[in-house]
Each structure stands twice: as structure tokens, then as C-alpha cells.
Design an enzyme around this catalytic site. Structure first.
Site, PDB file in Angstrom:
ATOM      1  N   GLU A   1      68.110  22.982  50.101  1.00 45.01           N
ATOM      2  CA  GLU A   1      67.003  23.919  50.309  1.00 45.01           C
ATOM      3  C   GLU A   1      65.647  23.291  49.976  1.00 45.01           C
ATOM      4  O   GLU A   1      64.910  23.786  49.146  1.00 45.01           O
ATOM      5  CB  GLU A   1      67.219  25.180  49.457  1.00 45.01           C
TER       6      GLU A   1
ATOM      7  N   GLU B   1      77.819  26.007  52.017  1.00 49.44           N
ATOM      8  CA  GLU B   1      77.970  27.202  51.177  1.00 49.44           C
ATOM      9  C   GLU B   1      78.479  28.320  52.070  1.00 49.44           C
ATOM     10  O   GLU B   1      78.015  28.486  53.194  1.00 49.44           O
ATOM     11  CB  GLU B   1      76.625  27.626  50.563  1.00 49.44           C
TER      12      GLU B   1
HETATM   13  C1  IPT Z   1      71.569  29.358  48.581  1.00 48.61           C
HETATM   14  C2  IPT Z   1      71.298  28.220  47.643  1.00 48.61           C
HETATM   15  O1  IPT Z   1      71.482  26.995  48.286  1.00 48.61           O
HETATM   16  C3  IPT Z   1      72.180  28.251  46.440  1.00 48.61           C
HETATM   17  O2  IPT Z   1      71.669  27.344  45.495  1.00 48.61           O
HETATM   18  C4  IPT Z   1      72.237  29.627  45.875  1.00 48.61           C
HETATM   19  O3  IPT Z   1      70.964  29.996  45.466  1.00 48.61           O
HETATM   20  C5  IPT Z   1      72.704  30.581  46.917  1.00 48.61           C
HETATM   21  O4  IPT Z   1      71.835  30.567  47.994  1.00 48.61           O
HETATM   22  C6  IPT Z   1      72.734  32.003  46.426  1.00 48.61           C
HETATM   23  O5  IPT Z   1      73.382  32.196  45.234  1.00 48.61           O
HETATM   24  S1  IPT Z   1      70.089  29.553  49.510  1.00 48.61           S
HETATM   25  C7  IPT Z   1      70.034  31.132  50.210  1.00 48.61           C
HETATM   26  C8  IPT Z   1      68.626  31.392  50.679  1.00 48.61           C
HETATM   27  C9  IPT Z   1      70.942  31.283  51.354  1.00 48.61           C
END
Ligand code: IPT
Length: 992
Positions: A423, A502
Site C-alpha cells: 500500500e 490479502e
Molecule cells: C489492507 C492492508 O494492506 C493491510 O495492512 C490491512 O490494513 C488490511 O487492509 C485491513 O486490515 S489495505 C485496505 C485498504 C484494503
């Protein structure tokens, strides 16, 4: 005017002085001394304090002491400030590269001894494995240098400053610096020297660095060696005793690849390591290598020629008392837990972990995506204006970070991909980082999710894409638009391997739909799986005003800006307890799959490369959850990717009970992460004969009724239940509310294919608007007939015209008490409902209800989109163990599809409830808890829940799914609960 004393805190390139080039973190026999331990410590509120403490003779007797490694905010019971949690937000003004004058600054001092023999050393090096966020070092009053890059290693040459005997090191650490703009990861801000400090004697003729790059091809292994050493180090010898390899190189130019005719490959499943030494006369380095070749062929990501599917976890370094301070025993236990739950991969979100973690990952077996310490997420707020990853002023800082990342961890066979960070928008500096990696390590692909269009990375990566979108990414010939891509860019991305860096945001109760993602991986080989967000909750152990320990989250330390419990989104709770979501993951990704076909069982080995010879296949039969027969299946080993068919045993089927056959693959012998007998995969087959459900008997002769009435074990006053089997009971009362889960509270707008919720508004918000949490009833009628009582209620909420009619019929059927509840929504309900159920209150009397024994699904909670870990059997649990202690209280404890439930008191049966299926064969679930959903919903932490004097039983005809809308898609339509008419039928008897 910024004070000259601290001007360097806003320098984007603040490494100065005697910093050594980045190199591998090696196990060497050269002398070293740990400087971990107790240091003197002083905290100042600003960076602009005189650095007089660096002087050799400074008197620090008035200072505190602090352990190293540690975060100062977690030491000294709040005396050194407090932790702060933000996700995307910067906890200081967005004013790059500057940070506020209010900049907690920790001064550290300690004495250390340099042995006299070290005078022979060519160089003395002081290594810091992790300091957050910027630090400046002096030895014996001589300034050595400054550095930043919190989760990266820095080595300083201190040769000229040290002397035999007593020495003093002074370190100044600033919590905020220009580097903080590059370290905006979703986690606690935890300043301090939080990793090891080591003093190294670098011998003359020593080996500065070594890189063993291995390859594997059809049984043959290759080791390419890069030695960084002066001419005096030669000859250098490489030894792999187990393979009989000994190679002596006279000069650096001689160093040539070593081919080994027969080796076992390394994989996450069979992490075969070989001990290696690389030695000069002065120094010997010990490494453990694994033979493997990483490559991308077309849209496939391959290791040793075979496609890898990541069943991964995003792993942060988090511990409730130590924060990001590494504890090897804890980390090893955590990794062993991952293995037991069928996790095969780790993304080191969002920075390199403690270097030892990678030794453990090599040894236990994980595919690792090793990520650089880089995130600039807070620039999103300003449309990415001034984003360091696209600004030449920060190019060197970005390059320094990736260089330190790759150099430190390059020797690990487990590391199969480099990730530039997380990010951080997109820009030329990221492209430069990628170019640097490609030049340095041509083998391992470069990952970075933010490169949506694939301009400088090798794999296509996304986070939280929905199931339909993910499917489109995997579908050949699809022209569905991809995030941020023109059609041509999208076409290019579809030529690459895809992974979800993720997905399945595991915050609170959830996630749902893991099985839908998993299914795609097997249909579309371009899809290589992904990494659940995330492995652990990051709660910090704290004490409530009343002395109760709890796990604190954002806002609990009085932060000015914070992101609440968004840091509690792990598959494992802060205290290491695996959540039901992790059991679901284990079941969904199990590497061996079973399919029943008549009297045959098809077994498929979905592993990367290991066969099934490490497994035993067992079966057992249960009648109504009671084991009656068991045995072992004779299964020849199946190679990876192979399926085999074995006959199922001929089993007896019960006439008056449900017959379930369970098959299991269990470990045949102990491993480093689980004992023999550990279940790796399982499946169940329902062999029950269908038994008729007693039809609803029509009754007539209803007449208005009031006063008291007894029906078998039930007593009523004014139509309302007062006692069952002599025990005070209230209800049934319609309950449509559940304490909103974090996903119910989510507003992520990823709703394609789902009309379950409104854009930008959480389901929980809609439930509160409609008053589902505050329903009231008006009794419309009470009637009696022979052996029967009927009540009709209209249920609705204040200031709402929406209503549900609830008809309850109590009767004696076949000598037993039966309750039938008809739940009939009036027209007009606009949203999904959390549940359709009834609530019974069981106030504590002489023998409080404190447990349950049931035949149904279990052992853990389950929901319509998270049912894969639930098996059908007989289970028992205490009322407390029926609920999960989510960091923020929320819906928990639902056991789907029960047949028989005995409420117990001190282990003996108090009331038995048999659930009859409805006319469509659907069975209700139950929840037994010490708090109501309304009480749970009001508490921000478990310690805020009121004292309970009642057990609450909920029997739900249906529950809404879980989804992962806290950061991802809402509940899939099939599992979203629309208002609908439902019937609940229960038979209730005394005792067990
Ligand atoms: C995403 C991040 O990469 C991760 O670090 C964490 O914050 C997660 O979200 C949420 O818990 S970024 C999000 C804008 C999709």
C-alpha cells in the site's frame, strides 16, 4: 526554525557515518557479543535535546533502566508513553518529510567489554537488527552514524572508536522521523530498540558475505556460490558433509557452481535441508540450504517445476506483552500451529521479520513471500500527492530498504518471492526497487500489489477481490475489466500468475466464503491461492480499572487518532487461541480431498509434491454421535496430484438413529509440528435411513384462555411460560438481532452479486435503524384447547410500523411437550435480518444451567458461509466455552443444525430439547450464552459485560452469514438471510 540538534529527523536519507553495506544475516563462528540486556534509559518529549549524554563520562545514574530489545512504550507501566494504533492514518500531520517537534526521543546507554583478543580483529562492527524509527549512535563519545529502516538491519564500523576493556555505547532513538512516512503499516507504533544489538569481531581473512543459490532439476542439485571476501580469505572451502561435497576455491574468480548428482528437493511440504559450511582459515559460516528452483512459466508460478498454491497467512510480528520483540519459542510455536492448520505459506506483512523467523520457516516448511519494510498508505488521504514512492527525493531511501531486505534474507530456500512493500501507491521508486531486485536476484519474482497494471512486477496480485472478480481474473478469454487497468493492461495481467496477497479479512467472527475462494484455485490454474488477512490479533495486554486483564486495541491508550479494533483481525486471538475461522480454513484447504461415491471413496492428493505415505487413513461410524465401529483403510500412497479409489467398509446402519461415517487422514508418525495421529484432512458421509417427521396434528376447540395452566412439564401464567420441569424459564421471545460482528459493522463496498446490504451503510446500522435490537411485543391472543395452548404476538420496534407475527403453540404430542413457533413477517421489511430465532431465559436458581451436551454440528460455532469445519457428532461444552472471546464482544456461539440438546447443570441434564426439521428438512441452530445480544453489542471489551445471573438459550431457524465486509465482500447472496416465514418445532423433556 527547526533545531539544528534534530534537523536530521526530517532527512529522507538519514544514514550517515560508518554504516557497512547490507549483507546476509549469517551464523558465523567469528567472535561476537550480545549487547542485549539492561541499558540505562531516558525519555524526552522532543528530539531537540542536547546530546550531552553521548559523552563517555556522562553520569546516567539518575536514569531509568530498560531492557533491550524492547519497545519503551511497553516498558515501565506507562511511564514511557503509550502505544498508539492507526491503520492508514498518519498519527502526525502530513507534512513530509517533517514530523512534529513533539517527538518522543529515547536515549540509551550501556557499558560493554571488548576482549583483549579482539585487537586482532580487522574490524569491530556494531549491529542493530531493528530500531524504530531513526537512531544515532556514539561509542566512547565518538559519533558513529545514524540510520533508519525500523525492521531492517544496520551495521556500523566501530573499529576506530572501541578499545579493549570497558566501553560505552550511547544510542538516541526518535519515535518519529522522515522514515515514519515510509512505515505507515497497519499496526501499533512501537518505538525503541526492539531487536538484538550485537558487537561483532570481524576477523582478518574473514568472509564478509556468502550467498548460496540452489537449483533443483529432476533429482540433481546445483549450488552457485557468491563469496564476498578479501583476497586474504582465500582459499575458501565449501562443505556439504551429507552429500560428500568439499570444494576448495583458491581465489574469488575460482568460485564455480557445484553440481550434485542426487539430492532431495526442498519444499514447504518436505523441507529437506542440508548443512553447509563455507570457511576460510579465519572464519566459518554455517548455513542450511534447500534445493529448489523457482520460476514463472507462462501464467504459472512453479517451484521445482510444479505449480504452487499458497494457503497462506499474512504474518505480522505481534505479541501481547512484547509487541514486535521476537521470542523464538513463541514464534516456533506459532509456526507449528500454522502447520497444524494446513497453512503452507507466509507473507511477511509488511516488513522483514526477525531474521531467525526465516530459519524456522525453512526448517518447518513454508513458502515465504518476503516483504520489504515499506508502506506510505497515509498519502491516500491526499490523493497520493507527495507520495515518497514517486518522488526522486526518496529514491535512495526506497532503494536502501529493498537492498537491506534482499541482502539480509537472500539465502533462505523458503523465500520464493520478494515483495516491494504494501500500500505505497505506485511510482518510479517502486519500479527502481524492482529493477534492483531483478538485477541482484534474477530467479525470484518480484511482487507488489499496488502495481495494478503490472508495469514492473512479475506476478499479478490483488487484495480482497470478490469471488466473481477473482474468477474473472482466472478465466481465459475474459475481458472483464481489472482494477485500474485498460483492457490491454488487463490482458497483460491475465498472462501472469495471480495471487491474493490479502483476502478473507479475519476480523472478529468470520470470515465467511473461504471455500468459494478455494474452489476457484482448483478450476483456474492461473490462480495461485493467497494469504488470509491476517494470522494474529495484535491486542496488547492491559488491565481494566477493576483489575481484569484484557487485550487492548486502538483508542485504549488515549490516542488522538486511532482505528479502534481494526488491529484485531487475526485467525488467532491475542492469547494464541485459534478462532473457529482458523478451523474453517484448515478444513477448506485440506491437502487431501475425499469424495464419496456409493461404496467407494475417492481420495485426491492435492499437495505440491509430497505423496501420502506419511498419512494413515482411518474411518469410524457413529450412531447419533456415539462411536460404534472404527478401522483403517488400506490406501496405497498417492503421488502429488494423483487420485485413487478405495472401497468403503460395509457398515451397519441404525434404524432409529443417524448413521455417520467419518474418514480421516492422520499423520502416521510424529513431525516437528504435530504428533502422530494429528488429523490433516477429514470428511463425513451421512448414511442415515430417512425417518418420518411427525406431522403437525390439527387441533380444534380453541377457546380464549387466561390464568395459570400446566401442560406436562410446562407451567404458564396468562399464556406465558413460567417454568419447565420445575425450573424458572422465560420465553420464547422472538429474537431477530445478533450482536453485530465486525463484518456486520463493515461498509466495504464490494457488493457485486449481492444485494444483501446497502452501499456505504453497514448491515448493523440498518438493523439498528429498524430497531431489531429493541423489539417489543403485544399479545394479540391466548387460547386453550385440550392439552394445548396458543399465543399470538405482534412484535415490532418503537417508531416503526414493520412487524412480525409470532404464533406459539404448546401441546402434548406422543406424551411429550412440543412447542411450535410460527414466525410470520408482515410486508415491507427492507433489509437482511441477522437471525430468525427465539430466546429463552434461564435465570440462575439452585442449579444454574452452565453447559450443553448436543448431537448436531460442532464442536465450534458455525454459520451458513462457514460450515466446513463443522462435523456432525455429539459434543459437550460449558456455557463459557460455547462463546469465543473476540476482542470486541460480538455474535458468537451459534451451533448449526442441532438434533438434540441437553442443557446441563454441574454436568447433569436439566432439560432436553429435540429439534424437529421443518417441512423442507431444515434444522435450527442453538446458542447458549451468559449474555444477550443487546448486552454484547453495548460492550467494547469483554470486561465491560455486566455480571450475569441468567443463561440464555437461542434457538434460531436461521442465521445470516458472516462474509468479510469489515474489509472485503459482503455475505454471498445464498447465505444472506432475507426476512422470511420460518417454523421452529421443539420437543422438550426433563433431564437428559
Ligand atoms: C489492507 C492492508 O494492506 C493491510 O495492512 C490491512 O490494513 C488490511 O487492509 C485491513 O486490515 S489495505 C485496505 C485498504 C484494503
Amino acid at each position: 526554525m527547526p533545531s539544528a540538534l534534530s534537523a536530521y529527523v526530517s532527512d529522507p536519507t538519514p544514514w550517515h557515518g560508518a554504516l557497512r553495506p547490507a549483507r546476509s544475516w549469517l551464523h558465523s563462528d567469528a567472535p561476537s557479543r550480545s549487547l542485549n540486556g539492561s541499558w540505562r534509559f531516558r525519555l524526552s518529549p522532543t528530539a531537540a535535546v542536547a546530546a550531552e549524554f553521548s559523552a563517555e563520562d556522562f553520569d546516567d545514574r539518575g536514569w531509568d533502566s530498560i531492557p533491550v530489545p524492547a519497545h519503551w512504550v511497553l516498558e515501565g507501566d506507562g511511564a514511557h508513553g503509550r502505544p498508539a494504533y492507526t491503520n492508514i492514518q498518519f498519527p502526525f500531520p502530513i507534512d513530509p518529510p517533517h514530523v512534529p517537534d513533539e517527538n518522543p526521543t529515547g536515549d540509551y546507554r550501556r557499558h560493554f567489554d571488548v576482549p583483549a583478543e579482539w585487537s586482532d580483529a580487522e574490524r569491530v562492527v556494531l549491529r542493530f537488527d531493528g530500531v524504530e524509527s531513526l537512531f544515532r549512535v556514539w561509542v566512547n563519545g565518538v559519533e558513529i552514524g545514524t540510520a533508519s529502516g525500523s525492521r531492517l538491519a544496520h551495521e556500523f564500523d566501530v573499529t576506530a572508536a572501541v578499545r579493549p576493556g570497558d566501553n560505552v555505547v550511547a544510542v538516541r532513538v526518535h519515535q518519529w522521523s522522515a522514515a515514519s512516512y515510509l512505515e505507515d503499516q497497519d499496526q501499533w507504533w512501537l518505538p525503541g530498540i526492539f531487536r538484538d544489538v550485537t558487537l561483532l569481531a570481524r576477523p582478518a581473512g574473514g568472509i564478509e558475505d556468502v550467498w548460496l543459490r540452489t537449483g533443483y532439476d529432476g533429482g540433481r542439485g546445483r549450488v552457485e556460490t557468491e563469496v564476498t571476501a578479501g583476497a586474504a580469505a582465500f582459499p575458501v572451502t565449501l562443505r556439504i558433509p551429507e552429500l560428500g561435497v568439499e570444494r576448495v576455491w583458491e581465489t574469488a574468480a575460482d568460485v564455480a557452481p557445484v553440481d550434485v548428482p542426487e539430492v532431495a528437493p526442498w519444499s514447504a511440504e518436505q523441507p529437506r535441508l542440508y548443512d553447509v559450511t563455507v570457511s576460510s582459515a579465519a572464519e566459518s559460516i554455517a548455513l542450511r540450504i534447500g534445493f529448489r528452483t523457482v520460476e514463472i512459466r507462462g501464467d504459472r508460478f512453479l517451484v521445482n517445476g510444479r505449480r504452487v498454491v499458497f494457503h497462506g497467512m499474512n504474518r505480522h510480528e505481534a505479541h501481547p506483552e512484547r509487541g514486535r520483540v521476537f521470542d523464538e519459542a513463541h514464534a516456533r510455536a506459532d509456526l507449528a500451529r500454522m502447520k497444524r492448520f494446513n497453512v503452507n505459506a507466509i507473507r511477511t506483512s509488511h516488513y522483514p521479520p526477525h531474521p531467525r523467523l526465516l530459519d524456522l520457516a525453512d526448517e518447518l516448511g513454508f513458502w515465504v513471500v518476503l516483504e520489504c519494510d515499506l508502506e506510505t498508505h497515509g498519502f491516500d488521504k491526499v490523493g497520493w500527492a507527495g507520495n515518497p514512492t514517486d518522488d526522486p527525493a526518496w529514491r535512495a531511501a526506497c532503494l536502501d530498504r529493498i537492498e537491506r531486505t534482499v541482502e539480509r534474507d537472500k539465502n533462505h530456500p523458503g523465500v520464493v518471492m520478494w515483495s516491494l512493500g504494501n500500500e505505497a501507491g505506485t511510482g518510479a521508486n517502486l519500479a527502481a526497487m524492482s529493477a534492483w531486485v531483478h538485477a541482484r536476484d534474477p530467479e525470484r519474482p518480484v511482487h507488489y500489489e499496488g502495481d495494478h497494471t503490472g508495469d514492473y512486477t512479475d506476478v499479478y496480485s490483488r487484495m480482497y477481490s470478490t469471488v466473481p472478480e477473482t474468477e474473472q481474473i482466472g478465466t481465459d478469454g475474459s475481458t472483464a475489466p481489472l482494477l485500474g487497468c485498460t483492457p490491454a493492461q488487463g490482458a497483460r495481467q491475465r498472462t501472469r500468475p495471480f495471487l491474493l496477497c490479502e483476502y478473507a479479512h479475519a476480523m472478529g467472527n468470520g470470515p465467511g466464503a473461504l471455500d468459494q475462494y478455494e474452489e476457484l484455485v482448483h478450476r483456474h490454474p492461473r490462480l495461485h491461492g493467497g494469504f488470509v488477512w491476517e494470522w494474529r490479533d495484535h491486542g496488547i495486554l492491559a488491565t481494566a480499572p477493576d483489575g481484569t486483564p484484557y487485550h487492548a486495541y486502538g483508542g485504549d491508550f488515549g490516542e488522538v487518532v486511532h482505528d479502534g479494533n481494526f488491529v484485531m483481525d487475526g485467525m488467532v486471538l491475542s492469547d494464541d487461541v485459534p478462532t473457529p475461522g482458523l478451523y474453517e480454513f484448515k478444513a477448506v484447504v485440506q491437502p487431501v480431498r475425499f469424495a464419496f461415491d456409493g461404496d467407494q471413496l475417492d481420495i485426491t492428493n492435492l499437495r505440491h509434491s509430497a505423496d501420502t505415505s506419511d498419512l494413515r487413513f482411518c474411518w469410524r461410524v457413529e450412531f447419533d454421535g456415539v462411536p460404534v465401529e472404527a478401522g483403517e483403510l488400506d490406501t496405497p500412497p498417492l503421488a502429488a496430484g494423483e487420485s485413487g479409489r478405495v472401497p468403503l467398509p460395509a457398515i451397519a446402519v441404525a434404524a432409529d438413529a443417524e448413521t455417520w461415517l467419518t474418514v480421516e487422514a492422520v499423520l502416521a508418525t510424529d513431525t516437528a509440528w504435530a504428533p502422530a495421529g494429528h488429523q490433516v484432512a477429514t470428511a463425513q458421509l451421512d448414511r442415515s435411513v430417512r425417518r418420518p417427521v411427525p406431522p403437525v396434528r390439527p387441533r380444534s376447540g380453541w377457546r380464549p384462555g387466561e390464568g395459570t395452566l400446566t401442560l406436562g412439564i410446562a407451567e404458564f401464567t396468562g399464556g406465558s411460560l413460567t417454568r419447565l420441569a420445575g425450573r424458572a424459564v422465560t420465553g420464547p421471545r422472538l429474537e431477530l438481532f445478533r450482536a453485530p460482528t465486525d463484518n456486520d459493522e463493515g461498509t466495504a463496498d464490494r457488493l457485486e452479486g449481492s444485494d444483501a446490504s446497502a452501499e456505504g451503510i453497514s448491515s448493523a446500522e440498518l438493523w439498528r435503524r429498524d430497531g431489531l435490537d429493541r423489539l417489543v411485543a403485544r399479545r394479540i391472543g391466548v387460547e386453550h384447547a385440550t392439552d394445548a395452548l396458543r399465543t399470538v404476538d405482534r412484535v415490532s420496534a418503537a417508531d416503526s410500523a414493520l412487524s412480525v407475527t409470532v404464533e406459539s403453540v404448546w401441546s402434548i404430542e406422543d406424551g411429550e411437550l412440543e412447542l411450535r413457533v410460527e414466525i410470520e413477517p408482515a410486508r415491507g421489511w427492507p433489509t437482511v435480518w441477522p437471525r430468525i430465532g427465539v430466546h429463552f431465559g434461564l435465570p440462575d436458581g439452585a442449579a444454574p444451567v452452565d453447559g450443553a451436551d448436543w448431537f448436531g454440528t460442532g464442536p465450534l460455532e458455525s454459520y451458513p458461509d462457514s460450515l466446513r469445519a463443522a462435523r456432525t457428532s455429539r459434543f459437550s461444552a460449558t456455557v463459557n466455552d460455547l462463546s469465543v472471546d473476540y476482542a470486541r464482544p460480538q455474535e458468537t456461539g451459534h451451533r448449526s443444525r442441532f438434533r438434540r440438546l441437553t442443557l446441563t447443570s454441574g454436568g447433569t441434564g436439566a432439560l432436553r430439547i429435540d429439534a424437529l426439521p421443518d417441512t423442507r428438512g431444515r434444522r435450527p441452530g442453538f446458542t447458549l450464552a451468559r449474555h444477550t445480544p443487546q448486552q454484547l453489542a453495548r460492550a467494547a471489551h469483554p470486561f465491560e459485560l455486566p455480571e450475569s445471573t441468567t443463561s440464555h438459550l437461542f434457538v434460531d431457524a436461521a442465521q445470516h452469514g458472516l462474509g468479510s465486509r469489515a474489509c472485503g465482500p459482503d455475505v454471498w447472496p445464498e447465505f444472506a438471510l432475507r426476512p422470511e416465514a420460518r417454523t421452529i418445532r421443539l420437543r422438550i423433556t426433563a433431564g437428559d
